[in-house]
Design an enzyme around this catalytic site. Structure first.
Site, short mmCIF file in Angstrom:
data_model
loop_
_atom_site.label_atom_id
_atom_site.label_comp_id
_atom_site.label_asym_id
_atom_site.label_seq_id
_atom_site.Cartn_x
_atom_site.Cartn_y
_atom_site.Cartn_z
N ASN A 89 5.31 13.55 23.37
CA ASN A 89 5.43 14.42 24.52
C ASN A 89 5.71 15.82 24.09
O ASN A 89 5.60 16.78 24.93
CB ASN A 89 6.49 13.81 25.48
CG ASN A 89 6.99 14.85 26.32
OD1 ASN A 89 6.53 15.26 27.35
ND2 ASN A 89 8.19 15.30 26.20
N SER A 141 -2.76 17.52 29.05
CA SER A 141 -2.55 18.62 30.13
C SER A 141 -3.76 18.84 30.81
O SER A 141 -5.00 18.49 30.27
CB SER A 141 -2.10 19.95 29.74
OG SER A 141 -2.11 21.05 30.41
N TYR A 162 -3.92 26.36 23.23
CA TYR A 162 -3.26 25.14 23.99
C TYR A 162 -4.24 24.16 24.52
O TYR A 162 -4.32 22.84 24.54
CB TYR A 162 -2.61 25.62 25.22
CG TYR A 162 -1.53 24.87 25.90
CD1 TYR A 162 -0.50 23.99 25.41
CD2 TYR A 162 -1.95 24.50 27.46
CE1 TYR A 162 0.28 23.00 25.92
CE2 TYR A 162 -1.01 23.60 27.95
CZ TYR A 162 0.03 22.92 27.47
OH TYR A 162 0.75 22.14 27.99
N ALA A 164 -7.36 23.71 23.44
CA ALA A 164 -8.12 22.97 22.47
C ALA A 164 -7.18 21.81 21.89
O ALA A 164 -7.73 20.60 21.59
CB ALA A 164 -8.38 23.90 20.99
N LYS A 166 -4.63 20.20 23.60
CA LYS A 166 -4.83 19.32 24.46
C LYS A 166 -5.81 18.43 24.92
O LYS A 166 -6.00 17.25 25.01
CB LYS A 166 -4.19 19.68 26.11
CG LYS A 166 -2.83 20.52 25.87
CD LYS A 166 -1.69 19.19 25.42
CE LYS A 166 -0.18 19.76 25.51
NZ LYS A 166 0.71 18.74 25.13
#
Ligand SMILES: NC(=O)c1ccc[n+]([C@@H]2O[C@H](COP(=O)([O-])OP(=O)(O)OC[C@H]3O[C@@H](n4cnc5c(N)ncnc54)[C@H](O)[C@@H]3O)[C@@H](O)[C@H]2O)c1
Length: 261
Positions: A89, A141, A162, A164, A166
């Site tokens: 996480n 996400s 971000y 790329a 996720k």
């Protein structure tokens, strides 16, 4: 109690969604490991869990460090005898327009959000393979499933790093499900929609956050922001035996985002 005798590690559980996850899993009987880079946050969450009568331990770890993740697994198995659940996480954002994206912001986000998952799963795999049992949930996400337009709260600052990372987590989940499935390990992914947590403030000032909340609410068919517990409940399902025939899947816990439908 759906997780009696289970042992769960959640990275990034010193704050936000991860904190809600360890609380929810512990409520269902799991012994939980609060694994985070922030020692103060770990101590607070472990104290709260113990005050509520849960079984918990803290472990300081940087998910970009392979040997620290190996130590985390060793310490968990040493204390609790097994590792049933790993939730990858931990995540960070560094929004920046693509044309000015620099190596530092690119590498930081890809390092924590994607490579951290690679390291985490490699470190835990031997324990789960030996048990012939394991549940892995990777936190992606909605930013890894598409690009939100302005009216839906898309970041003007740019999310190429971000997004790329996720999106990479979603595909990594599928390949891991294939390679670890024969060992009795389920690997799934959750893409949270918007949930107000400290991460929201890392890329926006207070005024921008207010605007962001309104746009995000309107872009979800349920017309509200998510609560950390909404995401924790999705994780609970994917680590419980109720989802034992589910692997390699992406579950969007996002209130029904119209910009993705
Ligand atoms: N909040 C949202 O709306 C939202 C939406 C989609 C996806 N997510 C994802 O959910 C996850 C949790 O986000 P959050 O909103 O709870 O954020 P948060 O900032 O509240 O929590 C992130 C936690 O990760 C820890 N962390 C950061 N770098 C680390 C590292 N290198 N090693 C170990 N721990 C580290 C931080 O100390 C913090 O406790 C992230 O992967 C994020 O990308 C959040």
């Amino acid at each position: 109690m759906r997780l009696r005798d289970r042992v769960a590690i959640v990275t990034g559980s010193g704050s936000g969604l991860g904190k809600a996850m360890v609380k929810r899993l512990a409520e269902e009987g799991a012994s939980v490991v609060v694994a985070d880079i922030n020692q103060e946050a770990i101590d607070t969450v472990v104290r709260e869990l113990k005050e509520a009568g849960r079984t918990a331990m803290g472990f300081k770890v940087d998910v970009t460090n392979r040997s620290q993740l190996k130590e985390l697994m060793k310490a968990t198995a040493g204390k609790f005898g097994r590792i049933d659940i790993l939730v990858n996480n931990a995540g960070v954002t560094r929004y920046r327009p693509f044309l000015t994206m620099n190596d530092e912001d690119w590498d930081t986000v890809l390092g924590v959000d994607l490579k951290g998952v690679f390291y985490g799963v490699q470190a835990v795999a031997e324990y789960m393979i030996n048990q012939r049992y394991g549940k892995i949930v990777n936190i992606s996400s909605v930013a890894g499933t598409g690009v939100a337009p302005d009216w839906a709260g898309g970041s003007a600052a740019g999310t190429s790093n971000y997004g790329a990372a996720k999106a990479g987590v979603i595909q990594l989940t599928k390949t891991l499900a294939r390679e670890l499935g024969p060992h009795g390990i389920n690997v799934n992914c959750i893409a949270p929609g918007f949930v107000l947590t400290p991460i929201t403030y890392t890329t926006r000032n207070a005024q921008e956050v207010e605007k962001h909340i309104e746009l995000r609410k309107r872009s979800a068919v349920l017309n509200r922001a998510g609560k950390p517990e909404d995401i924790a409940n999705g994780v609970l399902f994917l680590v419980s035996d109720e989802s034992s025939f589910i692997s390699g899947q992406l579950l969007c816990v996002d209130g029904g985002r119209t910009d993705r439908m």
